[in-house]
Design an enzyme around this catalytic site. Structure first.
Site, PDB file in Angstrom:
ATOM      1  N   ASN A  33       0.871  -1.234  -0.073  1.00  0.00           N
ATOM      2  CA  ASN A  33       0.068  -0.039   0.020  1.00  0.00           C
ATOM      3  C   ASN A  33       1.107   1.138   0.099  1.00  0.00           C
ATOM      4  OD1 ASN A  33      -2.829  -0.682   0.019  1.00  0.00           O
ATOM      5  ND2 ASN A  33      -2.767  -0.532   2.309  1.00  0.00           N
ATOM      6  N   CYS A  34       0.370   2.342  -0.807  1.00  0.00           N
ATOM      7  CA  CYS A  34       1.151   3.512  -0.558  1.00  0.00           C
ATOM      8  C   CYS A  34       0.726   4.059   0.785  1.00  0.00           C
ATOM      9  CB  CYS A  34       0.816   4.481  -1.419  1.00  0.00           C
ATOM     10  SG  CYS A  34       1.410   6.341  -1.219  1.00  0.00           S
ATOM     11  N   VAL A  35       1.430   4.426   1.486  1.00  0.00           N
ATOM     12  CA  VAL A  35       1.086   4.549   3.169  1.00  0.00           C
ATOM     13  C   VAL A  35       0.411   6.086   3.134  1.00  0.00           C
ATOM     14  CG1 VAL A  35       3.246   5.566   3.706  1.00  0.00           C
ATOM     15  CG2 VAL A  35       1.669   4.907   5.659  1.00  0.00           C
TER      16      VAL A  35
END
Lengths: 118, 140, 96
Positions: free
Chosen positions: B89-91
């Protein structure tokens, strides 16, 4: 190193696509990729001066576009055809960008290793 | 299986899959899943599946579709388990949308977290290096 | 030679029109999801007539369009394995 072309095609306010595309473009540049940027369709409105996104609850990420050259993103093209559609002139651009023909943009797309659209 | 053309069968290629479509309300994530399954079944490699923009919603372990509906969250975690697939995931995209890992919840003083531990929280840098190291980037 | 990946209906999004502005004659287009619905429209059929088109069989059957799509030599109906192959047969994929 790859040549990465980031195309913006959505309006600046009203969606977050461009904001997340800009993050990607700058991060790619800081990871030493050769990044170019294209504004087409409604995204040419990014170039308009005096925008205040915070008035409608958005972050003013537009100011960040002025930093593209600091990230060594030197190729920033604006689709002439789209600019004309939206009545935008090169003299009004609020950050460093160059009006480009469809042919110039085609060439950039063909030469890139990857093209991502936001 | 479709007839395979020989040169492509012999050469193993590395893919990075980017999922921007949300878990419910769009078919992008479903098509990304089907594409990823095919990439793996044809013997190619998937460097990772990177979830960006609304795609991060796929990692919420709280997704609870009715029993007669397709559970995309579960399908991704199942595929990841079976193939040792790296789901990232892109944080920052996740935090903005209320998708938090246990560590994110702790750091941001939230009472609960929802990201499944099959999804790693990572930065955009992982997308950029993934693109650099892969033969093909396919976005959904 | 680029594979252009369109995944939205032409009535909801101008992804396909934008793609057509920059496409090269040798490129191909994958009309995924609701993008394929435009093939029911003769004007769009004409606009796309000179390009190699791919459509996913699952997308067609899900929409009950098996008998309704035009029988045209430029349209290839493919499964996901063939989609993977198509991405490798082109130099890159642009998702609009």
């Amino acid at each position: 190193m790859k040549k990465v072309c980031v195309i913006f095609r959505h309006s600046p306010i009203g969606n977050t696509s461009s904001r997340e595309g800009l993050d990607f473009a700058m991060l790619s540049a800081s990871f030493e990729q050769e990044v170019s940027v294209v504004f087409t369709d409604e995204a040419v409105l990014h170039l308009l001066p005096e925008q205040q996104p915070e008035l409608v609850g958005s972050k003013d990420y537009l100011a960040t576009f002025k930093a593209l050259s600091l990230y060594d993103i030197d190729t920033v093209l604006v689709c002439q055809e789209s600019a004309k559609q939206f009545g935008l002139k090169e003299s009004e651009f609020n950050f460093e960008a160059e009006m480009a023909s469809v042919k110039q943009i085609q060439l950039l797309i063909q030469q890139a290793n990857e093209v991502v659209v936001y | 299986m479709a007839p395979l053309q020989e040169p492509f069968f012999i050469v193993m290629n590395k893919f990075i899959i980017q999922v921007n479509g949300t878990v419910y309300g769009s078919t992008a994530s479903f098509r990304a899943l089907r594409f990823t399954e095919s990439v793996l079944s044809l013997g190619h490699q998937v460097s990772h599946v990177f979830f960006y923009q609304d795609g991060v919603m796929n990692s919420s372990a709280l997704i609870c579709p009715a029993s007669d509906e397709h559970d995309l969250h579960r399908a991704w975690t199942k595929l990841a388990t079976e193939h040792n697939l790296h789901l990232v995931n892109c944080v920052s995209a996740a935090l903005r949308r209320g998708v938090l890992s246990a560590q994110d919840a702790n750091e941001n003083r939230k009472d609960a977290f929802n990201a499944s531990d099959k999804f790693t929280m990572g930065g955009l840098g992982e997308l950029v290096t993934g693109i650099e190291q892969s033969d093909r980037l396919i976005c959904f | 030679m680029i594979l252009h990946h369109i995944q939205s209906s032409v009535t909801a999004d101008n992804a396909l029109s934008t793609c057509l502005r920059y496409i090269d004659a040798q490129d191909s287009i994958l009309l995924a999801d609701d993008a394929l619905n435009c093939l029911l429209n003769t004007q769009w059929q004409q606009r796309l007539a000179d390009f190699k088109l791919y459509v996913l069989i699952e997308d067609i059957e899900a929409r009950g369009l098996s008998e309704r799509l035009p029988q045209s030599a430029n349209i290839s109906i493919i499964d996901y394995d063939q989609f993977v192959l198509a991405t490798l047969q082109h130099t890159k994929v642009i998702t609009w």
